[in-house]
Write an enzyme that holds these catalytic residues in place. Sequence first.
Site, short mmCIF file in Angstrom:
data_model
loop_
_atom_site.label_atom_id
_atom_site.label_comp_id
_atom_site.label_asym_id
_atom_site.label_seq_id
_atom_site.Cartn_x
_atom_site.Cartn_y
_atom_site.Cartn_z
N CYS A 64 -7.62 -3.46 -7.11
CA CYS A 64 -8.75 -3.45 -8.05
C CYS A 64 -8.19 -3.19 -9.45
O CYS A 64 -7.04 -2.77 -9.60
CB CYS A 64 -9.77 -2.40 -7.63
N CYS A 112 -7.87 4.45 -3.03
CA CYS A 112 -8.96 3.97 -3.88
C CYS A 112 -10.28 4.20 -3.17
O CYS A 112 -10.42 3.92 -1.98
CB CYS A 112 -8.76 2.47 -4.13
N HIS A 146 1.56 4.27 -2.93
CA HIS A 146 1.57 5.74 -2.77
C HIS A 146 2.84 6.34 -3.37
O HIS A 146 2.81 7.39 -4.00
CB HIS A 146 1.52 6.12 -1.29
N CYS A 149 -10.05 -2.82 -2.10
CA CYS A 149 -8.77 -2.74 -2.79
C CYS A 149 -7.67 -2.47 -1.78
O CYS A 149 -7.89 -1.83 -0.76
CB CYS A 149 -8.87 -1.60 -3.81
N HIS A 188 0.84 -1.20 0.00
CA HIS A 188 0.00 0.00 0.00
C HIS A 188 0.88 1.26 0.00
O HIS A 188 0.70 2.16 -0.83
CB HIS A 188 -0.91 -0.03 1.24
N GLU A 189 1.84 1.31 0.91
CA GLU A 189 2.70 2.50 1.00
C GLU A 189 3.53 2.65 -0.28
O GLU A 189 3.74 3.77 -0.76
CB GLU A 189 3.63 2.41 2.21
#
Length: 305
Positions: A257, A233, A226, A238, A222-223
């Site tokens: 997603c 999202c 970014h 997601c 996730h990071e």
Amino acid sequence: MFWTNRLACLPLASLFLLICTGGCSGGTEADQELPAKFRKLLPLHTTLGKPQPGDWLDQHEEAGQTYAQYLRSDPVRPEGKRRVIYILPLGQFNPTQRKILDQTAEFMGAYFGLPVKTLDDVSLDVIPAKARRTHPTWGDKQILSTYVLDELLPPRMPKDAVVLLALTASDLWPGEGWNFVFGQASLNRRVGVWSIYRNGDPTQGDEAFRTCLRRTLQTSTHETGHMFTMHHCILYECNMCGSNHREESDRRPMALCPVCLAKLCHATGVDPAERFERLIALCKKYGLTKEEAFYRKSLETLKEP
Ligand SMILES: [Zn+2]
Ligand SMILES: [Zn+2]
């Protein structure tokens, strides 16, 4: 909380009013602008429903980011020799936490389709007193995440790094008004930090190890998303959804997603089918059966005529 160029992923609370623009269904403008191969995957994904009280979108107003907006944003991408994802271990890790770190590095290579290298450990002694605190209520020792992003990482950026992430076993907090964050990253300065402090104790058996691993993989990817200029999202369940608390984070899938996957593939140049194949192999190796099954289904769907 939302900075101009920085995204944090777990706040204490927020004064923002709820204006949720999520919950779009398939066939939206955001979906139609996707390349065809990514549109094929849409039926496998669940649109984001109304946020539950206390969820990220219950507390934060976010506009989202379509694929076309992403392309126009001049996102961070590998360039020339600058294509290695670097992980900097910050502070001490016990042998089991070190195993989590090593598997995370391997997984990130499959997730982003880029080489991943782990740098030598950096001691927490480099963090000055002004960037440390003991949580006033809970007593947790914490490091100021913004210090890591602004001061610690930039001078340590290797020449061939596309992004540089610090991973720490210490708790993080991003500044006044916040209790803690799982991780934090810049959208355009190619630096990020995440912590395994709140991911559970991986020494408590196989299931505890897998839980800690799954959480660490989710936060790290996730990071890193970014850092490739991907915003949160607001369309689907997601991995790029913001998370306000542990239960919400655990509810989210590790998969991207189709909209976010298309962004990742644009940024890294990775082929989605080859990516799914690599992820299937690693999920099988790590015993992440739910994720393995989903990636298998995704690969089959992608290969359908
Ligand atoms: Zn985030
Ligand atoms: Zn997404």
